[in-house]
Design an enzyme around this catalytic site. Structure first.
Site, PDB file in Angstrom:
ATOM      1  N   ALA A  55      17.484 -12.981 -19.078  1.00 12.67           N
ATOM      2  CA  ALA A  55      16.036 -13.109 -19.222  1.00 12.67           C
ATOM      3  C   ALA A  55      15.413 -13.517 -17.897  1.00 12.67           C
ATOM      4  O   ALA A  55      16.068 -14.089 -17.023  1.00 12.67           O
ATOM      5  CB  ALA A  55      15.698 -14.142 -20.295  1.00 12.67           C
ATOM      6  N   ASP A  56      14.122 -13.220 -17.787  1.00 16.52           N
ATOM      7  CA  ASP A  56      13.353 -13.656 -16.627  1.00 16.52           C
ATOM      8  C   ASP A  56      11.933 -13.936 -17.082  1.00 16.52           C
ATOM      9  O   ASP A  56      11.393 -13.213 -17.927  1.00 16.52           O
ATOM     10  CB  ASP A  56      13.358 -12.583 -15.531  1.00 16.52           C
ATOM     11  CG  ASP A  56      12.950 -13.164 -14.185  1.00 16.52           C
ATOM     12  OD1 ASP A  56      13.824 -13.734 -13.515  1.00 16.52           O
ATOM     13  OD2 ASP A  56      11.768 -13.068 -13.821  1.00 16.52           O
ATOM     14  N   THR A  57      11.340 -14.982 -16.530  1.00 14.85           N
ATOM     15  CA  THR A  57       9.991 -15.392 -16.935  1.00 14.85           C
ATOM     16  C   THR A  57       9.068 -15.395 -15.724  1.00 14.85           C
ATOM     17  O   THR A  57       9.438 -15.886 -14.658  1.00 14.85           O
ATOM     18  CB  THR A  57      10.015 -16.803 -17.560  1.00 14.85           C
ATOM     19  OG1 THR A  57      10.863 -16.793 -18.717  1.00 14.85           O
ATOM     20  CG2 THR A  57       8.614 -17.229 -17.985  1.00 14.85           C
ATOM     21  N   LYS A 115      19.979  -8.396 -14.136  1.00  9.29           N
ATOM     22  CA  LYS A 115      20.802  -9.589 -14.356  1.00  9.29           C
ATOM     23  C   LYS A 115      21.912  -9.300 -15.363  1.00  9.29           C
ATOM     24  O   LYS A 115      23.068  -9.705 -15.171  1.00  9.29           O
ATOM     25  CB  LYS A 115      19.936 -10.748 -14.850  1.00  9.29           C
ATOM     26  CG  LYS A 115      19.045 -11.361 -13.789  1.00  9.29           C
ATOM     27  CD  LYS A 115      18.182 -12.473 -14.368  1.00  9.29           C
ATOM     28  CE  LYS A 115      17.312 -13.133 -13.309  1.00  9.29           C
ATOM     29  NZ  LYS A 115      16.484 -14.236 -13.866  1.00  9.29           N
TER      30      LYS A 115
END
Length: 206
Positions: free
Chosen positions: A75-77, A58
């Protein structure tokens, strides 16, 4: 928000309103550019490797769109449910955003009264002559309360589950799905603020 004219612009590579609010709480002026990447998990890729790769991709996708020097935060969750109720591990089952009400209902029933793991990976990418990059994955163990089927139905009717990994928001006051956590609250919301702030300090951005 607009970037400061005194330093390279800061870009949040996310359209998540929760990440926008968390980043703003650090007093950072930023612009938003949503990355466009393929988020398909690779074959034999562990959830931990997957979430770290997504945050990095990203950040790079946004950097490719820029001509000026900038600092990018992506960010990624993910939500991971272990195969049993005894232990939590990084190789468990990924629970993504629900496809529909039935999917959300099934996920919330599976999570009810159990532990799961929330991992948010964030990447900082600084472009220009002082280029630098940093990636960290932060984990929080979450224990859900034993909510009722009626509470699940009311929550689904509110529409809140549908853009969230694991089909829930920890900060939802009406549903209040979580009994307790072990770790960072903001990590579960979508951005581990303490760790992000420390990384920004170390990179000379804060």
């Amino acid at each position: 928000m607009t970037p400061s004219s005194e330093q390279p612009q800061f870009i949040l590579a996310s359209s998540s309103p929760r990440r926008r609010e968390l980043l703003a709480s650090l007093g950072i002026h930023y612009t938003i550019i949503k990355p466009d990447i393929d988020e398909t998990q690779h074959a034999d890729e562990t959830p931990l490797a997957y979430v770290k790769r997504l945050s990095q991709e990203k950040a790079r996708a946004v950097a490719e769109k820029l001509s000026d020097e900038a600092t990018i935060l992506a960010a990624d969750t993910i939500v991971i449910l272990a195969a049993d109720t005894i232990g939590i591990e990084e190789t468990g089952e990924l629970l993504g955003k629900p496809l529909d009400a039935d999917d959300a209902r099934a996920t919330l029933k599976r999570l009810r009264g159990r532990d799961h793991l929330v991992i948010t990976a964030f990447s900082l990418l600084k472009t220009g002559p002082d280029a630098a990059s940093y990636t960290e994955a932060v984990q929080t163990k979450v224990t859900m309360r034993d909510y009722s089927d009626e509470a699940i139905e009311a929550y689904i009717a509110s529409g809140d589950p549908f853009d969230k990994a694991g089909s829930y928001a920890i900060q939802n006051e009406a549903f209040h799905p979580v009994d307790h956590i072990d770790g960072s609250m903001t990590n579960v919301i979508g951005l581990p603020l303490d760790e992000v702030k420390q990384a920004l300090i170390e990179m000379g951005i804060l």
